[in-house]
Design a protein around this motif. Structure first.
Motif, mmCIF file in Angstrom:
data_model
loop_
_atom_site.group_PDB
_atom_site.id
_atom_site.type_symbol
_atom_site.label_atom_id
_atom_site.label_comp_id
_atom_site.label_asym_id
_atom_site.label_seq_id
_atom_site.Cartn_x
_atom_site.Cartn_y
_atom_site.Cartn_z
ATOM 1 N N TYR A 152 0.758 -1.339 0.027
ATOM 2 C CA TYR A 152 0.046 -0.234 0.097
ATOM 3 C C TYR A 152 0.937 1.156 -0.026
ATOM 4 O O TYR A 152 0.318 2.365 -0.204
ATOM 5 N N GLN A 254 0.480 -2.454 11.394
ATOM 6 C CA GLN A 254 -0.592 -2.395 10.290
ATOM 7 C C GLN A 254 -1.649 -3.318 10.513
ATOM 8 O O GLN A 254 -2.944 -3.177 10.073
ATOM 9 N N MET A 264 -0.776 -7.469 2.194
ATOM 10 C CA MET A 264 0.261 -6.439 2.320
ATOM 11 C C MET A 264 1.807 -6.445 2.163
ATOM 12 O O MET A 264 2.510 -5.272 2.429
ATOM 13 N N LEU A 294 -3.846 -0.531 9.629
ATOM 14 C CA LEU A 294 -4.346 -0.045 8.495
ATOM 15 C C LEU A 294 -5.665 -0.743 8.258
ATOM 16 O O LEU A 294 -5.629 -2.253 7.998
ATOM 17 N N HIS A 297 -7.601 -2.391 3.653
ATOM 18 C CA HIS A 297 -7.094 -2.836 2.505
ATOM 19 C C HIS A 297 -7.722 -3.728 1.560
ATOM 20 O O HIS A 297 -8.339 -4.386 2.025
ATOM 21 N N TYR A 325 -7.216 2.636 4.398
ATOM 22 C CA TYR A 325 -6.744 2.462 3.178
ATOM 23 C C TYR A 325 -7.288 3.381 2.101
ATOM 24 O O TYR A 325 -8.239 3.732 1.919
ATOM 25 N N SER A 326 -6.097 3.776 1.437
ATOM 26 C CA SER A 326 -6.305 4.604 0.308
ATOM 27 C C SER A 326 -5.413 4.248 -0.843
ATOM 28 O O SER A 326 -4.265 3.921 -0.699
ATOM 29 N N ASP A 327 -5.909 3.972 -2.210
ATOM 30 C CA ASP A 327 -5.337 3.557 -3.224
ATOM 31 C C ASP A 327 -4.214 4.719 -3.757
ATOM 32 O O ASP A 327 -4.663 5.695 -3.980
ATOM 33 N N ASP A 339 -9.612 -2.066 -5.336
ATOM 34 C CA ASP A 339 -9.915 -1.242 -3.973
ATOM 35 C C ASP A 339 -11.556 -1.222 -4.041
ATOM 36 O O ASP A 339 -12.178 -0.194 -4.270
ATOM 37 N N LYS A 346 -14.897 1.310 5.395
ATOM 38 C CA LYS A 346 -13.337 1.544 5.993
ATOM 39 C C LYS A 346 -13.572 2.619 7.316
ATOM 40 O O LYS A 346 -12.676 2.132 8.245
#
Length: 432
Positions: A152, A254, A264, A294, A297, A325-327, A339, A346
């Motif tokens: 990520y 994480q 991950m 995190l 994901h 999580y962000s792409d 995603d 999330k």
């Protein structure tokens, strides 16, 4: 308005702030009046040090650039430079989209800003900074980049491979800072665990910390952002036996489920993670562990979330934060995974973990009542002085509040207090 005055807007992490402070010293040495994050500044030149790590940080950086681009169009400022991580990754696109910016500089090109201002970079000041934090503490960056391949994370794409700074160079910088009154170093890196491997063929974190602890006037050293894989176990003896090294460690884990740790690409599993945490606590009794999780994901299931909740309840971390999580462009996850977890889910998962942590933090604080602890005073605000124990880092951790009434305390000084009350996160105390 002042043509010789420069205001730097520093966004993102503490590692970014160190770059800002290095640049500020060079500008100051070249006779500029330089400030950082000064809202009321009349500076005609603005430099924005951007963050490009996650979606929210990128959005904040872009919004700030646009704000000052409008100021330039309105004639409020003359010159606008942009540097840092966002500029490192997207400068060509940004230059097209925001032409009001006079020039974009990469993360490691900030020295070129001095030349762009028709001044000379001064090597004699290369290891010196203008501190923007309260003068009694400073961040100390010991390396750049990262060799890990977490799915990520865009940091290796932005900053490149791990590069350790030589011990002598770090100690010299720390010595300069200590001479100005810095009493606490918050040692930072993207990956403390790898420090020294590239320069010395082995971990040298413990050796570095020992040398830092010898500096006159230094009271505390705190360690931030260790990686669980290849953890440098010899640092634990130093933390246990050296009174200047705080019993505090920031180690980002994480997740807990084997399924997610594999997706991950963390290089560790749940069993080894639990063994590591238990070992740290056995070696350094009373240590405070800060970690981050995190959620959301790609591939995270409800079973993974249950595993994570069980893990948080079992390990009872004294400090814990959660990020959704962000792409991120060009990362392994962005290229290979979809995603497909909605943002609302999330955020819901984040809140679930933080609700658990709130109860854990309450229990941790309740046990502190009656203890006598050494604290440093960071500021005075309203009816209270705000301080920190060795178990708390600046801005991210709880604080200790001491009533102003009946006390005359000095910012940056250390005191012994007795904890007499608590809330979910903060403690209340009286001076002994």
């Amino acid at each position: 308005m002042n043509q010789t005055k420069i205001n730097i807007v520093s966004l993102g992490c503490s590692k970014n702030l160190v770059d800002t402070e290095l640049l500020m010293k060079q500008l100051d040495a070249n006779q500029f009046q330089v400030s950082c994050d000064e809202d009321s500044s009349d500076a005609r030149t603005i430099i924005i040090n951007t963050c490009g790590f996650i979606g929210d940080a990128k959005e904040e950086s872009i919004d700030m650039i646009l704000q000052y681009a409008d100021a330039k169009k309105a004639g409020v400022i003359d010159t606008l430079f942009v540097m840092g991580c966002l500029s490192e990754r997207y400068r060509d696109d940004l230059a097209v989209e925001i032409p009001e910016v006079d020039k974009f500089f990469g993360k490691f090109e900030w020295k070129s800003i001095v030349k762009e201002l028709n001044k000379e970079y001064k090597p004699d000041f290369s290891n010196m900074r203008m501190i923007t934090t309260p003068k009694h503490f400073a961040y100390l960056k010991i390396s750049e980049g990262c060799n890990r391949s977490c799915s990520y994370c865009a940091i290796p794409i932005i900053t490149g491979k791990h590069i350790s700074r030589p011990i002598e160079e770090i100690v010299e910088e720390a010595k300069n800072l200590a001479a100005t009154g810095v009493k606490e170093f918050l040692v930072i890196a993207q990956d403390l665990s790898y420090y020294g491997h590239d320069l010395y063929g082995k971990s040298m974190l413990a050796d570095l910390v020992e040398k830092l602890s010898e500096l006159e006037g230094l009271e505390w050293i705190k360690l931030h952002y260790a990686y669980p894989t290849q953890f440098p176990y010899d640092i634990l003896k130093v933390m246990r036996e050296n009174p200047k090294v705080c019993r505090y460690l920031d180690i980002a884990l994480q997740h807990s489920s084997d399924h997610m740790l594999s997706l991950m690409r963390r290089g560790i599993n749940r069993e080894r993670t639990v063994e590591l945490i238990n070992h740290i606590r056995e070696e350094v009794p009373g240590i405070t562990l800060r970690t981050t999780m995190l959620v959301g994901h790609p591939g995270e299931t409800e079973a993974d979330m249950e595993d994570l909740k069980d893990f948080v309840k079992e390990m009872k971390f004294e400090r814990l934060g959660v990020f959704p999580y962000s792409d991120e462009d060009d990362t392994y996850a962005a290229i290979n995974y979809e995603d497909n977890i909605p943002l609302e889910l999330k955020e819901s998962r984040k809140e679930e973990i933080m609700l658990l942590q709130q109860g854990i933090s309450y229990d941790v604080n309740e046990k502190r009542v009656g203890e006598e602890l050494k604290i440093v005073i960071d500021r005075k605000e309203g009816d209270y002085y705000y301080g920190r124990t060795e178990f708390d880092s600046y801005e991210v951790d709880p604080e200790v509040l001491i009533p102003v009434d009946g006390n005359q305390l000095n910012i940056g000084e250390f005191y012994t207090v007795k904890i007499n009350d608590f809330e979910d996160y903060d403690l209340f105390a009286e001076i002994i």
